[in-house]
Design an enzyme around this catalytic site. Structure first.
Site, PDB file in Angstrom:
ATOM      1  N   ARG A  57       0.857  -1.184   0.000  1.00 14.20           N
ATOM      2  CA  ARG A  57       0.000   0.000   0.000  1.00 14.20           C
ATOM      3  C   ARG A  57       0.894   1.236   0.000  1.00 14.20           C
ATOM      4  NH1 ARG A  57      -1.278   2.422   4.665  1.00 14.20           N
ATOM      5  NH2 ARG A  57      -1.424   0.504   5.902  1.00 14.20           N
ATOM      6  N   HIS A  66      -3.584   4.067   4.927  1.00 16.00           N
ATOM      7  CA  HIS A  66      -4.677   3.093   5.025  1.00 16.00           C
ATOM      8  C   HIS A  66      -5.980   3.755   4.598  1.00 16.00           C
ATOM      9  CE1 HIS A  66      -7.075  -0.234   6.497  1.00 16.00           C
ATOM     10  NE2 HIS A  66      -7.820   0.641   7.156  1.00 16.00           N
ATOM     11  N   TYR A 126       4.372   4.592  11.337  1.00 15.44           N
ATOM     12  CA  TYR A 126       4.712   3.179  11.486  1.00 15.44           C
ATOM     13  C   TYR A 126       5.515   2.604  10.313  1.00 15.44           C
ATOM     14  CZ  TYR A 126       0.399   2.910   8.700  1.00 15.44           C
ATOM     15  OH  TYR A 126      -0.577   3.098   7.737  1.00 15.44           O
TER      16      TYR A 126
END
Length: 362
Positions: free
Chosen positions: A258, A262, A271
């Site tokens: 990705r 998100h 992260y």
């Protein structure tokens, strides 16, 4: 079947072209005309442009939270080329290329992310369920559809998708268990984009990969390079043939990344590190397919002009969604039950009173 040759127990990955677009295994390359390959590239490019513009609309405050598809276009477009009119699409929310292939319009997608229920009413799409936000609930729906297909003895297959994080949900295991027992025609795809929001795959499971989970349920599984259009196309083609022949379900793990957040409410810098993103950028599915076409000399178009054309089309459909008929208050309350229960009646009345108060304050 490639499902036999690429055993997930050995952590084998099915891949046909490398990051430079060079063919790795000519004997397994699908027999696709140049026109189909160019069509696939255009669809991937359109999905990328639409996705980038959707994020921009959201940042402008013109649309609510949106989940980007960037980096996963090869999976959705390959599925879109294989899935037939009569087959079912049971999506999550990151299969833009497949929705478009099945006849869902960008306008409807934009309406959905504007909070308009009309965005789930796919007028020109056949056998497409609305987007599913609860994690992994849709895979059970796909199995139910598959059971109906088998019971009716009709030539249809259900395609469903789930993220890597969804494999930790009970719904995922329950769905695959019933799919294996009932031998229903369902093609499961795990879009392993490395992160379930912020949780990396290494913290999601101790399994050697996600495709190996198929063994627990007695169905074939395969780990595929999800950024390789040709590998995904052949995996879907064989999966469709296997399911149509009455053999039951298959599980495909599509290994991808990705590239964006998100959703637009997420900050991946919290992260992920730049080094990881840079490394995965080398495997970008659109760049890889473009390099393949350049090697073969089959890309003849002006890409800059094409992108501008796509941007115009996306803007047009977004503006149509923006100027769509105002959402009726009644629609918020009346479509869940045949007869509206008292608690919903009270909520509707309270909201009407709030709107009256709000209007009187002007």
């Amino acid at each position: 079947m490639i499902f036999d040759e690429f055993d997930p127990k050995e952590d084998k990955i099915f891949r046909l072209i490398d990051n430079e677009g060079q063919v790795l295994n000519a004997s397994l390359m699908p027999d696709l005309d140049d026109e189909i390959i160019v069509k696939a590239y255009k669809e991937m490019l359109f999905a990328r442009v639409a996705d980038e513009m959707a994020v921009s609309y959201q940042r402008q405050g013109r649309m609510y939270t949106y989940p980007p598809n960037m980096g996963q276009e090869a999976i959705a477009v390959a599925a879109g080329l294989v899935i037939r009119h009569e087959d079912w699409l049971v999506p999550v929310f990151r299969e833009l290329g497949t929705w478009l292939a099945k006849g869902v319009s960008l306008k409807e997608i934009f309406l959905y992310y504007m909070g308009n229920e009309a965005g789930s009413n796919f007028k020109n799409a056949h056998h497409v369920l609305p987007f599913s936000i609860p994690i992994a609930s849709q895979v059970q729906h796909a199995v139910g559809i598959g059971y109906s297909i088998k019971l009716k003895k009709i030539d249809e297959v259900a395609f469903t998708f789930v993220g890597d994080g969804g494999t930790s949900e009970g719904d995922f295991s329950e769905a695959l268990n019933f799919a294996g027992v009932w031998q229903v025609p369902v093609v499961f795809t795990i879009q392993n984009n490395q992160y379930a929001i912020s949780v990396p795959v290494r913290s999601q499971t101790k399994s050697i990969n996600l495709a190996i989970k198929s063994y627990a349920f007695g169905i074939p599984g395969i780990k595929v390079d999800g950024n390789d259009f040709f590998a995904m196309f052949l995996a879907y083609k064989e999966a469709l043939e296997y399911a149509r022949a009455g053999n039951g379900s298959v599980l495909i793990e599509a290994l991808t990344y990705r590239k964006g957040s998100h959703t637009t409410s997420d900050d991946p810098t919290k992260y992920r590190d730049k080094g990881e993103e840079t490394e995965w950028a080398k495997a970008d599915p659109i760049i890889r397919l473009k390099k393949y076409m350049d090697h073969k000399g089959i890309w003849k178009e002006d890409e800059t002009a094409l992108i501008e054309q796509y941007r115009t089309e996306v803007d047009k459909q977004f503006e149509e969604a923006e100027h769509f008929t105002p959402y009726q208050l009644e629609d918020v309350f009346q479509h869940t039950y045949v007869d509206m229960p008292d608690d919903l009646r009270r909520q509707k009345l309270e909201y009407e009173q709030f709107l009256t108060w709000k209007e009187n304050r002007k």
